[in-house]
Design an enzyme around this catalytic site. Structure first.
Site, PDB file in Angstrom:
ATOM      1  N   SER A  52      36.066  41.448 -28.394  1.00 17.34           N
ATOM      2  CA  SER A  52      35.719  42.331 -29.510  1.00 17.34           C
ATOM      3  C   SER A  52      36.644  43.545 -29.572  1.00 17.34           C
ATOM      4  O   SER A  52      37.248  43.949 -28.579  1.00 17.34           O
ATOM      5  CB  SER A  52      34.266  42.800 -29.370  1.00 17.34           C
ATOM      6  OG  SER A  52      33.413  41.686 -29.340  1.00 17.34           O
TER       7      SER A  52
HETATM    8  N1  SAM Z   1      31.922  40.933 -26.163  1.00 16.09           N
HETATM    9  C1  SAM Z   1      32.819  39.847 -25.838  1.00 16.09           C
HETATM   10  C2  SAM Z   1      34.117  40.363 -25.318  1.00 16.09           C
HETATM   11  O1  SAM Z   1      34.330  41.576 -25.340  1.00 16.09           O
HETATM   12  O2  SAM Z   1      34.943  39.536 -24.905  1.00 16.09           O
HETATM   13  C3  SAM Z   1      33.114  39.022 -27.051  1.00 16.09           C
HETATM   14  C4  SAM Z   1      32.030  38.163 -27.449  1.00 16.09           C
HETATM   15  S1  SAM Z   1      32.542  37.006 -28.686  1.00 16.09           S
HETATM   16  C5  SAM Z   1      32.653  37.996 -30.112  1.00 16.09           C
HETATM   17  C6  SAM Z   1      31.015  36.121 -28.847  1.00 16.09           C
HETATM   18  C7  SAM Z   1      30.729  35.218 -27.684  1.00 16.09           C
HETATM   19  O3  SAM Z   1      29.438  34.648 -27.878  1.00 16.09           O
HETATM   20  C8  SAM Z   1      31.693  34.048 -27.556  1.00 16.09           C
HETATM   21  O4  SAM Z   1      32.245  34.005 -26.278  1.00 16.09           O
HETATM   22  C9  SAM Z   1      30.813  32.821 -27.810  1.00 16.09           C
HETATM   23  O5  SAM Z   1      31.215  31.678 -27.106  1.00 16.09           O
HETATM   24  C10 SAM Z   1      29.469  33.340 -27.363  1.00 16.09           C
HETATM   25  N2  SAM Z   1      28.321  32.586 -27.888  1.00 16.09           N
HETATM   26  C11 SAM Z   1      28.150  32.044 -29.115  1.00 16.09           C
HETATM   27  N3  SAM Z   1      26.936  31.459 -29.199  1.00 16.09           N
HETATM   28  C12 SAM Z   1      26.335  31.634 -27.991  1.00 16.09           C
HETATM   29  C13 SAM Z   1      25.077  31.258 -27.435  1.00 16.09           C
HETATM   30  N4  SAM Z   1      24.160  30.586 -28.142  1.00 16.09           N
HETATM   31  N5  SAM Z   1      24.801  31.604 -26.167  1.00 16.09           N
HETATM   32  C14 SAM Z   1      25.705  32.288 -25.428  1.00 16.09           C
HETATM   33  N6  SAM Z   1      26.920  32.673 -25.881  1.00 16.09           N
HETATM   34  C15 SAM Z   1      27.227  32.350 -27.154  1.00 16.09           C
END
Ligand code: SAM
Length: 206
Positions: A52
């Site tokens: 992010s």
């Molecule tokens: N905050 C993180 C960082 O700084 O790297 C970025 C997060 S990214 C925007 C969103 C994350 O949510 C991704 O890694 C994705 O694989 C994960 N994600 C999506 N659906 C999910 C779920 N149902 N359970 C767990 N993780 C999930």
């Protein structure tokens, strides 16, 4: 980054600013994007996911009003960058990621940084932590159509939850506080996150 993109905007929580200054974002960014580590935008981390934007990481963290003793649940570990900021500011962080590859890489970097107050789980975070627990704070780092019911159930009385709520492409960042099983919701700003894919999120075939 801290002066121009965080303090220069509306990040006022001194502990958040200190944590953002202390955690090296380049440790979480793939080598080919290392030169852009302190630019204020998301970057690819593999599996079609992103680390992010620093401002959004700081803003979401500020919304949780962490004072140091809280137990936090994070949904969407991704690169682990946001996890590191939470681990600096809270007593314990539980984090869930659906992709094992991302979770393992995050776990390695976080251990190298000496952050050892983190529990990891690979699976569907929309269904909450797999054991019966209450969390003082919950952060959802992917877009959801509404706040997943299991997360409301796992939020402690008086606890705060921050999440991007809305459609698959754009959402509203909201902060919810739980009182007597009800959530009161405050809108923060428009935002754009990858979707949360899971039982209480979006389906994989979007
Ligand atoms: N905050 C993180 C960082 O700084 O790297 C970025 C997060 S990214 C925007 C969103 C994350 O949510 C991704 O890694 C994705 O694989 C994960 N994600 C999506 N659906 C999910 C779920 N149902 N359970 C767990 N993780 C999930």
């Amino acid at each position: 980054m801290v002066e121009a993109d965080l303090r220069g905007r509306d990040i006022r929580d001194a502990r958040v600013l200190e944590a953002m200054g202390a955690i090296p974002r380049e440790a979480f960014v793939p080598a080919k994007y290392a030169g852009q580590s302190y630019d204020d935008y998301p970057l690819p981390i593999g599996m079609s996911q992103t680390i992010s934007q620093p401002y959004i990481v700081a803003l979401m963290t500020q919304c949780l009003a962490l004072r140091g003793g809280e137990v936090v649940l994070e949904i969407g570990t991704g690169s682990g960058y946001q996890t590191a900021i939470l681990a600096k500011l809270a007593a314990k962080v539980y984090t869930i990621e659906r992709f094992g590859e991302l979770a393992q890489s995050a776990q390695t970097v976080l251990a190298e940084l000496g952050l050892n107050n983190i529990e990891f789980f690979i699976g569907d975070g929309s269904a909450g932590w797999p054991e019966d627990r209450r969390f003082d704070r919950i952060m959802v780092t992917a877009g959801v159509p509404q706040i997943p019911a299991p997360l409301t159930a796992q939020l402690a009385e008086g606890g705060l939850l921050v999440a991007p709520i809305g459609g698959q492409w754009t959402q509203e960042l909201v902060v919810a506080q739980k009182h007597k099983e009800q959530l009161s919701i405050r809108n923060i700003c428009g935002c754009r996150f990858v979707p949360l894919v899971g039982k209480y999120g979006y389906s994989e075939e979007m």
